[in-house]
Enzyme design. Sequence first.
Site, PDB file in Angstrom:
ATOM      1  N   SER A   1      55.108  12.481   8.569  1.00 30.21           N
ATOM      2  CA  SER A   1      56.404  11.816   8.395  1.00 30.21           C
ATOM      3  C   SER A   1      56.750  11.451   6.952  1.00 30.21           C
ATOM      4  O   SER A   1      57.836  10.923   6.703  1.00 30.21           O
ATOM      5  CB  SER A   1      56.480  10.575   9.270  1.00 30.21           C
TER       6      SER A   1
ATOM      7  N   LYS B   1      60.091  12.557   5.763  1.00 26.42           N
ATOM      8  CA  LYS B   1      61.331  11.787   5.910  1.00 26.42           C
ATOM      9  C   LYS B   1      61.788  11.150   4.607  1.00 26.42           C
ATOM     10  O   LYS B   1      62.944  10.723   4.491  1.00 26.42           O
ATOM     11  CB  LYS B   1      61.165  10.741   7.007  1.00 26.42           C
TER      12      LYS B   1
ATOM     13  N   SER C   1      60.296   5.596  11.668  1.00 29.74           N
ATOM     14  CA  SER C   1      59.947   7.007  11.535  1.00 29.74           C
ATOM     15  C   SER C   1      60.515   7.819  12.695  1.00 29.74           C
ATOM     16  O   SER C   1      59.837   8.680  13.279  1.00 29.74           O
ATOM     17  CB  SER C   1      58.431   7.182  11.446  1.00 29.74           C
TER      18      SER C   1
ATOM     19  N   LYS D   1      56.171   4.984   2.767  1.00 30.62           N
ATOM     20  CA  LYS D   1      56.242   5.641   4.079  1.00 30.62           C
ATOM     21  C   LYS D   1      54.841   6.031   4.536  1.00 30.62           C
ATOM     22  O   LYS D   1      54.020   6.471   3.728  1.00 30.62           O
ATOM     23  CB  LYS D   1      57.125   6.894   3.968  1.00 30.62           C
TER      24      LYS D   1
END
Length: 203
Positions: A17, A20, A72, A170
């Site tokens: 993720s 992202k 997420s 993140k």
Amino acid sequence: GDIIAAKNATAVLPLASLTKLMTAIVASEKIDQTKTALVTAAAVATFSAAGNLTVGERLPVGELIYPLLLESSNDAAEVIAHQLGRNDFINQMNIKAKTLSLMTTAFTDPTGIEATNVASAHDLFKLLKYFYQTKSAMFSITGAHDYNFAGHRWVNSNKLASDPRFIGGKNGHTALAKYTFAGVFDLPLAGLTSRTVAVIVLG
């Protein structure tokens, strides 16, 4: 820009993720943030229910950034990508990577589900620096605890969000990528005054 410590920093590995981060960047630069996006059945069918989006609801793209970065949400990533056309959006992600001289980075989806979303820690350092320095308002979302909008409450899935030294970043996980992380902290170095330090972990 100083590198304090590194190990295998040029190894190319799946991002999960962390993908992202680029999804958010491209969304902010290529899509009107006030544009209303329709949540489709195809988006909701994407792996994971994070974001708790429902088929048929309409949300501004700028608000979809919150479930994207806090929880997420793969569904949010797909809804955002479809605003340009999914293939065109992914193409823009790869164009942006080249613009930022991320030479080992490649994207094949906007979520990070596919193991073919790859980069090196060296590239992620440049990407994180760009995000932190040029998208400060959006970067602050990644350090928030939660956000409420239109009956939704999106809570940060990153456990480090409760750490007072954590500025933002993140985390990610898939079976192939294992655990991944890219974040910025306010840390004291060698007992001196605090410095802004990026920490990146792949695999």
